[in-house]
Design a protein around this motif. Structure first.
Motif, PDB file in Angstrom:
ATOM      1  N   ALA A   1       4.304   4.104   5.747  1.00  0.00           N
ATOM      2  CA  ALA A   1       5.140   3.613   6.846  1.00  0.00           C
ATOM      3  C   ALA A   1       4.891   4.374   8.139  1.00  0.00           C
ATOM      4  CB  ALA A   1       6.616   3.718   6.447  1.00  0.00           C
ATOM      5  N   ASP A   2       4.419   5.609   8.040  1.00  0.00           N
ATOM      6  CA  ASP A   2       4.182   6.433   9.229  1.00  0.00           C
ATOM      7  C   ASP A   2       2.802   6.228   9.832  1.00  0.00           C
ATOM      8  OD1 ASP A   2       6.696   7.557   8.806  1.00  0.00           O
ATOM      9  OD2 ASP A   2       5.858   9.162   7.527  1.00  0.00           O
TER      10      ASP A   2
ATOM     11  N   PRO B   1       0.572   3.058  10.128  1.00  0.00           N
ATOM     12  CA  PRO B   1       0.085   1.677  10.003  1.00  0.00           C
ATOM     13  C   PRO B   1      -1.367   1.523  10.432  1.00  0.00           C
ATOM     14  CG  PRO B   1       1.579   1.912  11.871  1.00  0.00           C
ATOM     15  CD  PRO B   1       1.685   3.181  11.092  1.00  0.00           C
ATOM     16  N   GLU B   2      -1.838   2.396  11.310  1.00  0.00           N
ATOM     17  CA  GLU B   2      -3.226   2.302  11.751  1.00  0.00           C
ATOM     18  C   GLU B   2      -4.195   2.635  10.623  1.00  0.00           C
ATOM     19  OE1 GLU B   2      -2.273   6.621  12.066  1.00  0.00           O
ATOM     20  OE2 GLU B   2      -1.192   4.735  12.367  1.00  0.00           O
ATOM     21  N   ILE B   3      -3.805   3.568   9.744  1.00  0.00           N
ATOM     22  CA  ILE B   3      -4.639   3.898   8.590  1.00  0.00           C
ATOM     23  C   ILE B   3      -4.660   2.721   7.614  1.00  0.00           C
ATOM     24  CG2 ILE B   3      -4.972   5.459   6.645  1.00  0.00           C
ATOM     25  CD1 ILE B   3      -5.531   6.771   9.282  1.00  0.00           C
ATOM     26  N   ILE B   4      -3.518   2.108   7.397  1.00  0.00           N
ATOM     27  CA  ILE B   4      -3.449   0.967   6.489  1.00  0.00           C
ATOM     28  C   ILE B   4      -4.284  -0.194   7.028  1.00  0.00           C
ATOM     29  CG2 ILE B   4      -1.926  -0.707   5.397  1.00  0.00           C
ATOM     30  CD1 ILE B   4      -1.743   2.185   4.305  1.00  0.00           C
ATOM     31  N   ARG B   5      -4.285  -0.415   8.338  1.00  0.00           N
ATOM     32  CA  ARG B   5      -5.126  -1.473   8.903  1.00  0.00           C
ATOM     33  C   ARG B   5      -6.597  -1.187   8.634  1.00  0.00           C
ATOM     34  NH1 ARG B   5      -1.214  -1.374  13.143  1.00  0.00           N
ATOM     35  NH2 ARG B   5      -2.494   0.117  14.335  1.00  0.00           N
ATOM     36  N   LYS B   6      -7.013   0.075   8.754  1.00  0.00           N
ATOM     37  CA  LYS B   6      -8.388   0.440   8.471  1.00  0.00           C
ATOM     38  C   LYS B   6      -8.715   0.215   6.989  1.00  0.00           C
ATOM     39  CE  LYS B   6     -12.484   2.237   8.943  1.00  0.00           C
ATOM     40  NZ  LYS B   6     -13.589   1.429   9.540  1.00  0.00           N
ATOM     41  N   VAL B   7      -7.774   0.545   6.134  1.00  0.00           N
ATOM     42  CA  VAL B   7      -7.963   0.331   4.701  1.00  0.00           C
ATOM     43  C   VAL B   7      -8.146  -1.150   4.399  1.00  0.00           C
ATOM     44  CG1 VAL B   7      -6.801   0.453   2.455  1.00  0.00           C
ATOM     45  CG2 VAL B   7      -6.788   2.441   3.983  1.00  0.00           C
ATOM     46  N   GLU B   8      -7.359  -1.992   5.041  1.00  0.00           N
ATOM     47  CA  GLU B   8      -7.489  -3.433   4.836  1.00  0.00           C
ATOM     48  C   GLU B   8      -8.870  -3.926   5.272  1.00  0.00           C
ATOM     49  OE1 GLU B   8      -5.549  -5.419   3.327  1.00  0.00           O
ATOM     50  OE2 GLU B   8      -3.449  -4.820   3.525  1.00  0.00           O
TER      51      GLU B   8
ATOM     52  N   TRP C   1       0.823  -1.196   0.000  1.00  0.00           N
ATOM     53  CA  TRP C   1       0.000   0.000   0.000  1.00  0.00           C
ATOM     54  C   TRP C   1       0.866   1.258   0.000  1.00  0.00           C
ATOM     55  CZ3 TRP C   1      -5.050   0.128  -0.948  1.00  0.00           C
ATOM     56  CH2 TRP C   1      -5.816  -1.001  -0.705  1.00  0.00           C
ATOM     57  N   GLN C   2       0.384   2.269  -0.710  1.00  0.00           N
ATOM     58  CA  GLN C   2       0.889   3.631  -0.585  1.00  0.00           C
ATOM     59  C   GLN C   2      -0.197   4.465   0.082  1.00  0.00           C
ATOM     60  OE1 GLN C   2       2.886   5.153  -4.333  1.00  0.00           O
ATOM     61  NE2 GLN C   2       1.837   3.368  -5.180  1.00  0.00           N
ATOM     62  N   LEU C   3       0.207   5.517   0.755  1.00  0.00           N
ATOM     63  CA  LEU C   3      -0.765   6.368   1.457  1.00  0.00           C
ATOM     64  C   LEU C   3      -0.414   7.834   1.238  1.00  0.00           C
ATOM     65  CD1 LEU C   3      -3.197   6.412   3.434  1.00  0.00           C
ATOM     66  CD2 LEU C   3      -1.524   6.541   5.302  1.00  0.00           C
ATOM     67  N   PHE C   4      -1.414   8.601   0.822  1.00  0.00           N
ATOM     68  CA  PHE C   4      -1.202  10.020   0.527  1.00  0.00           C
ATOM     69  C   PHE C   4      -2.210  10.873   1.292  1.00  0.00           C
ATOM     70  CE2 PHE C   4      -0.268   7.516  -3.329  1.00  0.00           C
ATOM     71  CZ  PHE C   4       1.099   7.734  -3.413  1.00  0.00           C
ATOM     72  N   ASP C   5      -1.772  12.053   1.688  1.00  0.00           N
ATOM     73  CA  ASP C   5      -2.642  13.030   2.336  1.00  0.00           C
ATOM     74  C   ASP C   5      -3.035  14.067   1.290  1.00  0.00           C
ATOM     75  OD1 ASP C   5      -3.923  14.939   3.808  1.00  0.00           O
ATOM     76  OD2 ASP C   5      -2.279  15.304   5.215  1.00  0.00           O
ATOM     77  N   LEU C   6      -4.268  13.959   0.776  1.00  0.00           N
ATOM     78  CA  LEU C   6      -4.695  14.826  -0.319  1.00  0.00           C
ATOM     79  C   LEU C   6      -4.843  16.279   0.096  1.00  0.00           C
ATOM     80  CD1 LEU C   6      -7.329  12.549  -2.108  1.00  0.00           C
ATOM     81  CD2 LEU C   6      -4.919  12.895  -2.694  1.00  0.00           C
ATOM     82  N   SER C   7      -4.900  16.546   1.382  1.00  0.00           N
ATOM     83  CA  SER C   7      -5.010  17.942   1.822  1.00  0.00           C
ATOM     84  C   SER C   7      -3.727  18.718   1.549  1.00  0.00           C
ATOM     85  CB  SER C   7      -5.349  18.013   3.306  1.00  0.00           C
ATOM     86  OG  SER C   7      -4.279  17.513   4.098  1.00  0.00           O
ATOM     87  N   SER C   8      -2.604  18.010   1.389  1.00  0.00           N
ATOM     88  CA  SER C   8      -1.322  18.683   1.159  1.00  0.00           C
ATOM     89  C   SER C   8      -0.534  18.085   0.008  1.00  0.00           C
ATOM     90  CB  SER C   8      -0.464  18.618   2.436  1.00  0.00           C
ATOM     91  OG  SER C   8      -0.235  17.268   2.813  1.00  0.00           O
TER      92      SER C   8
END
Length: 509
Positions: A475-476, A478-485, A458-465
């Motif tokens: 990598a910063d 992991p809790e968001i990635i768990r929610k995505v899963e 997974w890649q994760l981006f903050d669209l607000s910035s």
């Protein structure tokens, strides 16, 4: 009380009742779907080279959406999500499927000789579509343009999927020329006054690539977008008994680069000299590729202006909802030059980030909604919405009584300036270009590439910035990635088509 006063009271009562009935009459609905038009290709979204005054005026008359998404980054699955109200994790169509086991479906001449080679694998009989829902609510329904959801002679043709009238391309591959030998009207071919010039035909040997006459084979008699627009005008003129739903799925500005000469000449004068496109990235050569792309967009804009004027002339403009959008982001082939036009606007539009990919440039699309009787003019909305929201929105507007299965959330409250329910998340998957998934939650956007391989991260981006999606924060957080899963486990249903399954999820092709 005098007789005159009684007459006056009666007249006022009748007038008020008529006015109330007029307001309560279900609106006509026109959904205009451009083909491969980028988020930044319109003046009202910041375009500086291409002129789109009529679409800009449409935005000024209603509401412009800044966070509207297609259901997929390519043609057929985007249209399937739109028409069925189901996201691509469980939609019937998740990728372009040319149904190749029928024979040589890519042979243009063979398709002309045998109509059973045209079209895509059909959606199922009994599918609930925007057409069937609105038919049930008393609407007369039509699609004019490109279908792509069921070959001729199958249960997937428009007339068997909720549309009273169809005119245009049944098959996406046939739309690889805008001067085709034939189009379809309902269940029969309509032959045009065009010679047979198969897609990908190059310049004749020895032709001067800088001479305009060398390209004459690619400009024939009957231009498909013009033929389609004539039918649109007829349909709108003749449908006076019931409210109508018109799904205008124009093939513009999808390549090949073919446009009316008057518009090409206009942009040649505006842009100046340019190098020709010789067909090395498929489709047809074009003497002035940039001018021709701009010409296609401005020609579509001209048609939108003519349609709006027709609605006004017929006295039905105020109570007609017009939605204008695109099926996916800008393309990278056929002689187009999306970076030169900044077709992606604030998003990346080069190959790998526009059409065919779940980055913002591939799925964030322009969307304008105009309904003078109900939508405050000159407004803008940041509401996050997507193609599968269209079904509940139109169903609510039309007063649909029957139940239906949709992943969408009606955005009618946004159109009316009322409190709006938000999505918990948006979900996409796309099996091509290596296999991809994407989830948006708030400003977080998670993407997973190379899902046709067993290893995929997974890649994760903050669209607000980070609208360009260049700073991977997975990598910063992991809790968001768990929610995505967790969302994926809820949203993804293994595809019935083996070609659309993901090795990264342990699925067998």
């Amino acid at each position: 009380m005098t007789f005159r006063i009684i007459l006056l009271i009666a007249f006022l009562a009748i007038s008020c009742t008529a006015e109330k009935q007029e307001v309560q009459t279900p609106p006509n609905i026109i959904y205009i779907l451009a083909d491969d038009l980028g988020y930044g290709d319109l003046g009202c979204y910041g375009q500086e080279k291409i002129e789109t005054p009529h679409i800009d005026a449409l935005a000024a008359s209603g509401m412009l959406f800044t966070q509207y998404y297609s259901g997929s980054p390519v043609c057929a699955p985007a249209r399937a999500v739109l028409l069925t109200g189901q996201h691509s994790g469980r939609a019937q169509v998740r990728g372009n499927d040319e149904w190749g086991d029928r024979g040589d479906v890519w042979d243009y001449m063979a398709m002309l000789a045998d109509s059973t080679l045209e079209g895509q694998r059909p959606i199922r009989e009994g599918t609930t579509t925007l057409g069937t829902l609105l038919q049930g609510a008393g609407y007369t329904t039509a699609i004019v343009g490109k279908w792509g959801l069921g070959a001729p002679h199958t249960v997937g043709v428009p007339n068997k999927q909720g549309f009273d009238y169809f005119f245009g391309y049944n098959c996406q591959r046939q739309a690889h020329t805008l001067y085709p030998v034939h189009l379809w009207e309902n269940d029969r071919r309509v032959y045009l006054d065009n010679d047979t010039v198969p897609p990908n035909t190059r310049l004749v040997e020895g032709a001067d690539p800088y001479a305009e006459e060398s390209y004459s084979d690619y400009f024939l008699s009957d231009y498909a977008p013009e033929e389609m627009f004539t039918r649109i005008q007829q349909f709108v003129k003749e449908e006076t008994v019931h409210p109508f739903f018109l799904y205008w799925a124009t093939p513009i500005p999808h390549v090949p680069l073919q446009a009316p000469v008057k518009w090409i000449d206009y942009y040649v004068e505006k842009f100046g000299e340019e190098e020709p496109y010789l067909g090395e990235r498929s489709y047809f050569p074009a003497r002035y590729p940039r001018a021709t792309y701009a010409a296609m967009v401005s020609y579509l804009d001209e048609q939108v202006g003519q349609l709006v004027q027709q609605l006004k002339d017929q006295g039905i403009y105020d109570n007609t909802l017009i939605i204008f959008t695109s099926d996916n982001g800008p393309t990278f082939n056929g002689g187009t030059d999306s970076p030169w036009f900044n077709s992606g606007g604030p998003f990346r539009e080069e190959r790998g980030y526009g059409k065919g990919f779940l980055y913002e440039g591939g799925i964030r699309v322009p969307m304008i909604a105009s309904w003078p009787a109900e939508i405050e003019k000159g407004t803008q909305s940041d509401h996050v919405s997507v193609f599968y929201d269209v079904m509940p929105t139109l169903a609510e507007i039309a007063g649909v009584a029957e139940t239906y299965d949709s992943d969408g959330v009606s955005f009618l409250p946004t159109l009316l300036g009322e409190d709006q329910k938000e999505h918990e998340y948006l979900y996409w998957e796309f099996p091509s270009y290596g296999g991809q998934m994407a989830v948006r939650m708030g400003n977080w956007k998670a993407m997973r590439l190379n899902m046709q391989e067993e290893e995929s991260e997974w890649q994760l981006f903050d669209l607000s910035s980070d609208l360009l999606e260049t700073n991977d924060l997975a990598a910063d957080h992991p809790e968001i990635i768990r929610k995505v899963e967790e969302i994926v486990s809820e949203a993804h249903v293994p595809a019935s088509n083996p070609r659309w399954r993901f090795a990264a999820l342990g699925e067998e092709p």
